[in-house]
Design an enzyme around this catalytic site. Sequence first.
Site, short mmCIF file in Angstrom:
data_model
loop_
_atom_site.label_atom_id
_atom_site.label_comp_id
_atom_site.label_asym_id
_atom_site.label_seq_id
_atom_site.Cartn_x
_atom_site.Cartn_y
_atom_site.Cartn_z
N TYR A 277 0.85 -1.19 0.00
CA TYR A 277 0.00 0.00 0.00
C TYR A 277 0.89 1.25 0.00
O TYR A 277 2.04 1.19 0.46
CB TYR A 277 -0.89 0.01 1.26
CG TYR A 277 -2.03 -0.98 1.18
CD1 TYR A 277 -3.28 -0.59 0.73
CD2 TYR A 277 -1.85 -2.31 1.53
CE1 TYR A 277 -4.33 -1.49 0.65
CE2 TYR A 277 -2.88 -3.23 1.45
CZ TYR A 277 -4.13 -2.81 1.00
OH TYR A 277 -5.16 -3.72 0.91
N TYR B 156 -0.73 -10.22 -0.52
CA TYR B 156 0.36 -9.69 0.32
C TYR B 156 0.28 -10.28 1.72
O TYR B 156 -0.78 -10.77 2.14
CB TYR B 156 0.30 -8.15 0.37
CG TYR B 156 -0.95 -7.59 0.99
CD1 TYR B 156 -1.08 -7.47 2.38
CD2 TYR B 156 -2.01 -7.17 0.19
CE1 TYR B 156 -2.23 -6.97 2.94
CE2 TYR B 156 -3.17 -6.67 0.75
CZ TYR B 156 -3.27 -6.57 2.12
OH TYR B 156 -4.42 -6.09 2.68
N ARG C 231 -2.82 -12.70 2.41
CA ARG C 231 -4.19 -12.37 2.01
C ARG C 231 -4.26 -12.47 0.49
O ARG C 231 -3.35 -12.02 -0.21
CB ARG C 231 -4.55 -10.93 2.42
CG ARG C 231 -4.42 -10.64 3.92
CD ARG C 231 -5.51 -9.67 4.34
NE ARG C 231 -6.80 -10.28 4.10
CZ ARG C 231 -7.90 -9.60 3.77
NH1 ARG C 231 -7.87 -8.30 3.64
NH2 ARG C 231 -9.04 -10.23 3.57
N HIS D 296 -7.03 -8.31 -3.50
CA HIS D 296 -8.35 -7.71 -3.28
C HIS D 296 -8.30 -6.20 -3.45
O HIS D 296 -7.23 -5.59 -3.36
CB HIS D 296 -8.86 -8.06 -1.88
CG HIS D 296 -7.95 -7.60 -0.79
ND1 HIS D 296 -6.90 -8.36 -0.33
CD2 HIS D 296 -7.89 -6.43 -0.08
CE1 HIS D 296 -6.24 -7.70 0.62
NE2 HIS D 296 -6.82 -6.53 0.78
N HIS E 132 -10.26 -2.87 -1.72
CA HIS E 132 -11.15 -2.45 -0.62
C HIS E 132 -12.13 -1.37 -1.08
O HIS E 132 -11.76 -0.49 -1.86
CB HIS E 132 -10.34 -1.80 0.51
CG HIS E 132 -9.43 -2.71 1.25
ND1 HIS E 132 -9.77 -3.24 2.47
CD2 HIS E 132 -8.20 -3.17 0.98
CE1 HIS E 132 -8.76 -3.98 2.92
NE2 HIS E 132 -7.79 -3.95 2.03
C1 BEZ Z 1 -6.08 -5.60 4.71
O1 BEZ Z 1 -5.69 -4.49 4.47
O2 BEZ Z 1 -6.69 -6.13 3.84
C2 BEZ Z 1 -5.83 -6.31 6.04
C3 BEZ Z 1 -4.54 -6.44 6.51
C4 BEZ Z 1 -4.33 -7.07 7.74
C5 BEZ Z 1 -5.42 -7.56 8.46
C6 BEZ Z 1 -6.70 -7.43 7.96
C7 BEZ Z 1 -6.91 -6.81 6.74
FE FE Z 2 -5.99 -5.07 2.07
#
Ligand code: BEZ
Ligand code: FE
Length: 309
Positions: free
Chosen positions: A167, A202, A223, A226, A228
């Site tokens: 990010y 990531y 993760r 995605h 957001h």
């Molecule tokens: C996120 O930004 O998607 C995220 C990162 C760490 C924990 C939960 C969500």
């Molecule tokens: Fe994220």
Amino acid sequence: MSVEKTAVPALLFEEARSAEIVGSSFAATPEPRLQVLLTKLVEHLHAYVKDVRLTPDEWEHAIQFLTATGQKCTDVRQEFILLSDTLGISMLVESLAGEGGPELTEATVEGPFHMVTSPDREHGADLNVAGEPGEPLLVTGRVTDETGNPVVGAKVDVWHANADGFYDVQKPDEMGVGDLRAMFTTDSDGRFWFRSIVPAPYPIPTDGPVGSMLRATGRHEFRPAHVHFQVGAAGLRTLTTHIFVAGSPHITSDAVFGVKESLIFDFATIDDAARAAEVGLPNPFRHVDFPVVLHREDATRDATEGAGG
Ligand code: BEZ
Ligand code: FE
């Protein structure tokens, strides 16, 4: 003259009745909900300790773990939320709070990277301000309420990682804060659209106690890819969610359990030079369409929220 003694409940400890005895110490709690929360917490914790026959060494280890979790927290790092995320509590709380029909877009965790205000951008804007390498992406969407009416003037806040999984706030010098972020206002038909690059999966932060837990249990920290969204409008419940890239690595094993079937979207490859020129992207490009359905708040819920309920 004899003085009448006030009856004091006996709180002498007995292993077999431990939860009941400790629970009764909350009997005079003025706030009923607090009494329920604490009594049930004790009930479940005591049942857990008995179930696993927790040893003094294990309890000391747990206390050290929780202490380290608190010590890792700063203004920009919340290790307790990360612990809640990785234990699936954040998703469970989110899920239980959701009400409304299956036609509504589902929510998922907000995550720690929604920490700066997204810049207002025009429809069609390119979020890849830093011009980073990545697969070109077109995102289109429309915000409606559950009856299908377009929501005009809804605020659509978007943020996502780059093609290396970072990010802007993690690489402020290279990317510049505000890169891969935008705030849109839906048009007269509830629509929004923008250009960007396809994000990568990531890892969540692993340099704290949560990372130790993941390593100790053989879990990975990734993760799936995605984007957001946080979408809100007057009279409608604000939705915090993501769309996940179908086929992304880790899509079925998100470290924070954020993936719901309905949030996995096909980011289709479009090979159409005319369409690419029309939207201002190189050909071929990826396209995802995200229909957002928000819940209309009723008067009862508004009143409850206003009362802090
Ligand atoms: C996120 O930004 O998607 C995220 C990162 C760490 C924990 C939960 C969500
Ligand atoms: Fe994220």
